[in-house]
Motif scaffolding. Structure first.
Motif, PDB file in Angstrom:
ATOM      1  N   PRO A  75     -23.607  -0.554   8.404  1.00  0.00           N
ATOM      2  CA  PRO A  75     -23.348  -1.595   9.421  1.00  0.00           C
ATOM      3  C   PRO A  75     -22.870  -2.906   8.802  1.00  0.00           C
ATOM      4  O   PRO A  75     -23.116  -3.187   7.629  1.00  0.00           O
ATOM      5  CB  PRO A  75     -24.718  -1.776  10.064  1.00  0.00           C
ATOM      6  N   HIS A  76     -22.192  -3.712   9.625  1.00  0.00           N
ATOM      7  CA  HIS A  76     -21.841  -5.083   9.260  1.00  0.00           C
ATOM      8  C   HIS A  76     -21.998  -5.971  10.497  1.00  0.00           C
ATOM      9  O   HIS A  76     -21.860  -5.505  11.630  1.00  0.00           O
ATOM     10  CB  HIS A  76     -20.382  -5.191   8.793  1.00  0.00           C
ATOM     11  N   ARG A  77     -22.236  -7.243  10.251  1.00  0.00           N
ATOM     12  CA  ARG A  77     -22.213  -8.243  11.326  1.00  0.00           C
ATOM     13  C   ARG A  77     -21.824  -9.599  10.738  1.00  0.00           C
ATOM     14  O   ARG A  77     -22.250  -9.945   9.638  1.00  0.00           O
ATOM     15  CB  ARG A  77     -23.571  -8.359  12.029  1.00  0.00           C
ATOM     16  N   GLY A  78     -20.987 -10.331  11.476  1.00  0.00           N
ATOM     17  CA  GLY A  78     -20.775 -11.740  11.177  1.00  0.00           C
ATOM     18  C   GLY A  78     -19.582 -12.094  10.317  1.00  0.00           C
ATOM     19  O   GLY A  78     -19.367 -13.280  10.043  1.00  0.00           O
ATOM     20  N   PHE A  79     -18.769 -11.109   9.904  1.00  0.00           N
ATOM     21  CA  PHE A  79     -17.648 -11.420   9.019  1.00  0.00           C
ATOM     22  C   PHE A  79     -16.589 -10.329   9.132  1.00  0.00           C
ATOM     23  O   PHE A  79     -16.665  -9.460  10.009  1.00  0.00           O
ATOM     24  CB  PHE A  79     -18.129 -11.575   7.570  1.00  0.00           C
ATOM     25  N   GLU A  80     -15.579 -10.378   8.251  1.00  0.00           N
ATOM     26  CA  GLU A  80     -14.481  -9.419   8.261  1.00  0.00           C
ATOM     27  C   GLU A  80     -14.327  -8.792   6.871  1.00  0.00           C
ATOM     28  O   GLU A  80     -14.587  -9.447   5.855  1.00  0.00           O
ATOM     29  CB  GLU A  80     -13.159 -10.091   8.640  1.00  0.00           C
ATOM     30  N   THR A  81     -13.908  -7.530   6.832  1.00  0.00           N
ATOM     31  CA  THR A  81     -13.565  -6.884   5.562  1.00  0.00           C
ATOM     32  C   THR A  81     -12.064  -6.628   5.538  1.00  0.00           C
ATOM     33  O   THR A  81     -11.487  -6.179   6.523  1.00  0.00           O
ATOM     34  CB  THR A  81     -14.317  -5.559   5.347  1.00  0.00           C
ATOM     35  N   VAL A  82     -11.456  -6.931   4.398  1.00  0.00           N
ATOM     36  CA  VAL A  82     -10.020  -6.728   4.202  1.00  0.00           C
ATOM     37  C   VAL A  82      -9.834  -5.839   2.982  1.00  0.00           C
ATOM     38  O   VAL A  82     -10.240  -6.210   1.876  1.00  0.00           O
ATOM     39  CB  VAL A  82      -9.287  -8.073   3.988  1.00  0.00           C
ATOM     40  N   THR A  83      -9.239  -4.666   3.181  1.00  0.00           N
ATOM     41  CA  THR A  83      -9.016  -3.728   2.086  1.00  0.00           C
ATOM     42  C   THR A  83      -7.525  -3.616   1.817  1.00  0.00           C
ATOM     43  O   THR A  83      -6.751  -3.275   2.714  1.00  0.00           O
ATOM     44  CB  THR A  83      -9.597  -2.344   2.409  1.00  0.00           C
ATOM     45  N   ILE A  84      -7.129  -3.933   0.584  1.00  0.00           N
ATOM     46  CA  ILE A  84      -5.733  -3.883   0.153  1.00  0.00           C
ATOM     47  C   ILE A  84      -5.604  -2.744  -0.850  1.00  0.00           C
ATOM     48  O   ILE A  84      -6.253  -2.764  -1.899  1.00  0.00           O
ATOM     49  CB  ILE A  84      -5.316  -5.214  -0.491  1.00  0.00           C
ATOM     50  N   LEU A 141     -16.531 -15.508   9.242  1.00  0.00           N
ATOM     51  CA  LEU A 141     -16.153 -15.917  10.590  1.00  0.00           C
ATOM     52  C   LEU A 141     -16.856 -17.226  10.928  1.00  0.00           C
ATOM     53  O   LEU A 141     -18.014 -17.432  10.542  1.00  0.00           O
ATOM     54  CB  LEU A 141     -16.558 -14.856  11.614  1.00  0.00           C
ATOM     55  N   PRO A 142     -16.190 -18.113  11.663  1.00  0.00           N
ATOM     56  CA  PRO A 142     -16.887 -19.321  12.123  1.00  0.00           C
ATOM     57  C   PRO A 142     -18.023 -18.946  13.061  1.00  0.00           C
ATOM     58  O   PRO A 142     -17.997 -17.879  13.697  1.00  0.00           O
ATOM     59  CB  PRO A 142     -15.790 -20.105  12.840  1.00  0.00           C
ATOM     60  N   ALA A 143     -19.016 -19.803  13.155  1.00  0.00           N
ATOM     61  CA  ALA A 143     -20.207 -19.514  13.967  1.00  0.00           C
ATOM     62  C   ALA A 143     -19.844 -19.104  15.389  1.00  0.00           C
ATOM     63  O   ALA A 143     -20.473 -18.212  15.968  1.00  0.00           O
ATOM     64  CB  ALA A 143     -21.129 -20.733  13.978  1.00  0.00           C
ATOM     65  N   ARG A 144     -18.806 -19.713  15.940  1.00  0.00           N
ATOM     66  CA  ARG A 144     -18.431 -19.429  17.331  1.00  0.00           C
ATOM     67  C   ARG A 144     -17.946 -17.988  17.531  1.00  0.00           C
ATOM     68  O   ARG A 144     -17.956 -17.476  18.651  1.00  0.00           O
ATOM     69  CB  ARG A 144     -17.322 -20.387  17.780  1.00  0.00           C
ATOM     70  N   ASP A 145     -17.523 -17.322  16.442  1.00  0.00           N
ATOM     71  CA  ASP A 145     -16.952 -15.975  16.549  1.00  0.00           C
ATOM     72  C   ASP A 145     -17.841 -14.882  15.965  1.00  0.00           C
ATOM     73  O   ASP A 145     -17.491 -13.700  16.030  1.00  0.00           O
ATOM     74  CB  ASP A 145     -15.591 -15.923  15.847  1.00  0.00           C
ATOM     75  N   LYS A 146     -18.976 -15.256  15.388  1.00  0.00           N
ATOM     76  CA  LYS A 146     -19.793 -14.262  14.687  1.00  0.00           C
ATOM     77  C   LYS A 146     -20.348 -13.176  15.612  1.00  0.00           C
ATOM     78  O   LYS A 146     -20.595 -12.061  15.177  1.00  0.00           O
ATOM     79  CB  LYS A 146     -20.929 -14.949  13.921  1.00  0.00           C
ATOM     80  N   ILE A 150     -23.762 -11.349   7.378  1.00  0.00           N
ATOM     81  CA  ILE A 150     -23.505 -12.740   6.993  1.00  0.00           C
ATOM     82  C   ILE A 150     -23.566 -13.597   8.248  1.00  0.00           C
ATOM     83  O   ILE A 150     -22.691 -13.533   9.110  1.00  0.00           O
ATOM     84  CB  ILE A 150     -22.122 -12.919   6.328  1.00  0.00           C
ATOM     85  N   MET A 151     -24.616 -14.426   8.336  1.00  0.00           N
ATOM     86  CA  MET A 151     -24.788 -15.284   9.499  1.00  0.00           C
ATOM     87  C   MET A 151     -24.978 -16.732   9.029  1.00  0.00           C
ATOM     88  O   MET A 151     -24.689 -17.052   7.877  1.00  0.00           O
ATOM     89  CB  MET A 151     -25.974 -14.788  10.334  1.00  0.00           C
ATOM     90  N   ASN A 152     -25.474 -17.589   9.920  1.00  0.00           N
ATOM     91  CA  ASN A 152     -25.659 -18.999   9.591  1.00  0.00           C
ATOM     92  C   ASN A 152     -27.111 -19.392   9.385  1.00  0.00           C
ATOM     93  O   ASN A 152     -27.384 -20.433   8.784  1.00  0.00           O
ATOM     94  CB  ASN A 152     -25.050 -19.892  10.684  1.00  0.00           C
ATOM     95  N   THR A 153     -28.049 -18.583   9.899  1.00  0.00           N
ATOM     96  CA  THR A 153     -29.463 -18.927   9.788  1.00  0.00           C
ATOM     97  C   THR A 153     -30.290 -17.688   9.446  1.00  0.00           C
ATOM     98  O   THR A 153     -29.867 -16.551   9.678  1.00  0.00           O
ATOM     99  CB  THR A 153     -30.011 -19.519  11.105  1.00  0.00           C
TER     100      THR A 153
END
Length: 284
Positions: free
Chosen positions: A62-71, A129-134, A264-267
């Motif tokens: 699982p993931h929450r709060g951010f983005e993964t970019v695979t190149i 991600l900014p807090a508003r989009d998490k 990855i969150m803010n609190t």
């Protein structure tokens, strides 16, 4: 012009799931908001996969709060996630997955590549991600190599693939939540090129192969990360050898980072909620 603040490097090789060798170039645990909005960069390979009947990689997580970019530079990866996103990405392709509220996904060598084997090399970048989009909706972007524009630098200096953001008036296909540039650059030896970044922007150069020079500093070898100052605008890259590198620039979020493993969150309270939601099957 921005100047070199410091060079960060980690030469320790490890494994992530079945992917090996992996160099964890940087993470927010070490550098915090110095690299915001970027959180982590892993360089997977170069290596060679032996032909096999067993799929290798990283299974459901699982993931929450951010983005993964695979190149992907070499090899072939198949992605599947709990929201129905996914596909096969090969050399030159990029996948940009937004976990946001929550997603479960897997990243495995494709069935065909597993059977035939061969060389592999790729980058995985985590973008905050900014807090508003998490806690917004998850999203998957599969960016084919043919859809990623390439800009020719003048006088045969090299090429720039624009994955996200802009370079010399050319816009990359990735849709981002905040302003950033992700550029895949190849330059010939003994050349110089100018790259754009605003005053206050984070500006990073990760050297995949080759040798770079920054003013009077020691030459930066492969696997080094140049962290540029936040003062002033724009910066130059000078090569001593034929070089391949990533340029990562962007507007810092200037928000608290609270990360634990795959969340990855803010609190701290938001992290506890992420673990609780994961345990209760609410992240996918």
């Amino acid at each position: 012009m921005k100047t070199l603040a410091f060079v960060h490097r980690n030469d320790t090789r490890s494994a992530v799931g079945d992917f090996s060798p992996v160099v964890s170039v940087f993470s927010h645990y070490e550098l915090g908001n110095t690299v915001s909005p970027f959180l982590l960069l892993d360089h997977i390979g170069p290596g060679r996969l032996k032909p096999s009947s067993r799929r290798q990689g990283v299974d459901d997580h699982p993931h929450r709060g951010f983005e993964t970019v695979t190149i992907v530079f070499k090899g072939e990866i198949e992605h599947k996630d709990s929201k129905g996103g996914g596909g096969i990405i090969g050399a030159g392709d990029v996948q940009w997955m937004t976990a946001a509220h929550g997603i479960i996904h897997q990243e495995l060598f494709s069935e065909a590549f597993t059977a035939q084997g061969g060389p592999f090399e790729m980058i995985q970048l985590w973008v905050n991600l900014p807090a508003r989009d998490k806690l917004g909706p998850p999203r998957y972007q599969g960016l084919a190599s043919a859809d990623i524009p390439t800009v020719e630098l003048p006088d045969g200096v090299g090429t720039v693939r624009v994955i996200a953001g802009q370079f010399n008036g050319v816009t990359g296909p990735a849709e981002t939540h905040t302003r950033m540039n992700v550029l895949d650059v190849r330059m010939r030896a003994a050349k110089s090129a100018l790259f754009n970044a605003q005053v206050g922007d984070t500006a990073l150069v990760y050297l995949i192969s080759g040798l770079l020079q920054y003013a009077d500093a020691e030459p930066m070898e492969a696997a080094g990360l140049a962290v540029m100052s936040s003062h002033h605008a724009d910066f130059t890259v000078d090569t001593l050898e034929d070089s391949h590198f990533l340029i990562l620039t962007g507007e810092p979020l200037n928000e608290p980072i609270y990360g634990r493993g795959l969340f990855i969150m803010n609190t701290f309270e938001e992290i506890l909620q992420a673990f609780e939601d994961s345990k209760n099957g609410l992240l996918g």
